[in-house]
Design an enzyme around this catalytic site. Sequence first.
Site, PDB file in Angstrom:
ATOM      1  N   TYR A  63       0.866  -1.183   0.000  1.00 54.69           N
ATOM      2  CA  TYR A  63       0.000   0.000   0.000  1.00 54.69           C
ATOM      3  C   TYR A  63       0.899   1.228   0.000  1.00 54.69           C
ATOM      4  O   TYR A  63       1.913   1.259   0.709  1.00 54.69           O
ATOM      5  CB  TYR A  63      -0.876  -0.011   1.256  1.00 54.69           C
ATOM      6  N   GLU A  78      -3.369   7.611  -3.836  1.00 55.75           N
ATOM      7  CA  GLU A  78      -3.315   6.310  -3.152  1.00 55.75           C
ATOM      8  C   GLU A  78      -3.116   5.216  -4.197  1.00 55.75           C
ATOM      9  O   GLU A  78      -3.866   5.159  -5.169  1.00 55.75           O
ATOM     10  CB  GLU A  78      -4.626   6.086  -2.384  1.00 55.75           C
TER      11      GLU A  78
END
Lengths: 292, 391
Positions: free
Chosen positions: B113, B201
């Site tokens: 991530y 993101e």
Amino acid sequence: MSILVNKDSKVVVQGITGSEGTFHATQMLAYGTNIVAGVTPGKGGQTALDGKVPVFNSVEDAKKETGADVSIIFVPPPFAAESVLEASDAGIETVVCITEGIPVQDMITVKKVVDANGTRLVGPNCPGIITVDECKLGIMPGFITKKGSIGVVSKSGTLTYEAIGQLVDVGLGQTTAIGIGGDPIIGTTMRDLLEMFENDSETEGVVIIGEIGGQMEIEAAYWARDNMSKPVVGFIAGQTAPPGRRMGHAGAIVSGGDDTAEAKMRILKECGIDVCESVAEIGDKMLNALKK
Amino acid sequence: MKIHEYQGKKLLKDYGVPIQDGYTIVNIDQAAETIKRVQREFNTKAVVVKAQIHAGGRGKGGGVKYSPDYNSAIINTENILGMNLITPQTGAEGKLVQKVYITQALDIAKEFYAAILLDRSKGKDVVMVSTEGGMDIEKVAAETPEKIEKVWIDPLLGMKSYQARTLAFALDLKGQAFKTAVKVFMDMYACYRGTDASLVEINPLVETEDGEVVALDAKFNFDDNAMYRQKEISGLRDLSEEDPTEVEAGKYDLNYIKLDGNVGCMVNGAGLAMATMDIIKLAGGDPANFLDVGGTASAETVKNGFKIILSDENVKAILINIFGGIVRCDRVANGVIQAVTDLGLKVPVVVRLDGTNAEEAKNILAQSGLSIITADNMQDAADKVVKATFN
């Protein structure tokens, strides 16, 4: 006494010849604010507000000629961040930025610089400051205030007026009222102002008005719990706001964790602050808090 | 402002971040040709078919399908394009899939991530990574915060390579993958700053079997205040993904957000607008919307505000709450009368005006002959408007 500004503050208005600047500077002057200068690049040597205020090309010039120590900024968003930097560089002690819509990236840099320079920034995207019967900086309606002993700190403009209105209705006046702004990055925080009000001999109680988003109210509450001797009444707007939606202010968004109204209200209560469930209770709560 | 995955990936690619690449289609007729093109250009038999909507959790709703060969890709594309996709973020009503992104499929070794966003309490941007890719990051943060590594960026210095190395080390990357990851984080930050994003993101960022580091997804939010200097980014806005009433309100410079209740409200100032919604709820009602008419509530704004509120058929009563500072209440009162008359308003209207010229305003409303209910303060206003919804 009072905090931040008073009748001796020498005010320079950045953007004084623009329509917003002219309108609000006129109102400020009528309130009794000591406006000593205006700044509009390229209009140095002229006067503004019917010849009452000299205009300079830069804040540096204005400070040199008039000794201005407080600045108020009515400059459009693309140029407002630089106006703050200019005032800070010129050594202005307190800078109030009214402008709404400054990009966050610009404000991150500005915040870093004003902190390093020791400049006191209020805002941006805020209604300004009123020290009652002495100095009005910004767009708040002066006539709703009344001289007294309560400090008011708020993220929102009209909600500040609402709080002042309720205080006056229960017979309580104010020392200084400050709208700190609803953007994600702002200069002076709620915590900073609680500290100033705690140290101000005239202030006997403080109303803080927050909203969803960010951690500022929580920081202020922890500070109050550990340091504050005066009563604090708090209200948090946005109990019904859905998560993930920006409610007008760029900073008013629930993005998870402790930034909901519910979480903030709970923590404020735990820290000994008198929390209003409803906005209509602000005046009465303060009155009761003073009697304790 | 939000954009689609394929648009976000294009931005990342422009800044040098390796992406899982592909092409989009809006019409099923383009499917065969596009699938073959992706297979040919990216030298892959398997492809991934991905619904393009402005909401996360697409995989959970069946909007992302791995397709091992051409035939399965065609079937998946037929199923996804035009489907009503329901994900944890769309709400129960779901979202129509109008565009499908067909991409190369990669052999994934590890999923990570990576994100950049503002840390409000520090007043700095934070870049964070985690070994728990593909997961809900809030869950990771709550349960295993040690699995998230963060670096904060000095706005005057920008991101430094030692910071990017800290992140790559935290992912336990080695060799070429480590070097690529360091460059990915630097490029990702450059993209974030260069586009005035408020969030970038990548979830997941993957390491492939052959040691490449690639962005498999891209989520962007942008700072609306900066869009005046980001013409290209503004052009990526997809109005069909937004609530049509909210878009319409934006044209009038009104800040409107639709909610589920039946009490419409019109207020000046965002904080007061939220507080008004809250007090309606406390009075036993349910707000139908957030509507901030801003600092200059003229007759025109009031009229447009009414139109926007009334486009919601659930609205049974309307509360107008104006604290006039710069705004003069008598002008607002005249605006209300004009709007109520012009629009032939059927629902009850409760008006609370305070501040500049409030007394005059009350008289104007009282003498108008219209059945406008006036209120003295917020509590009174909330009680009256909630009562009106039951009549």
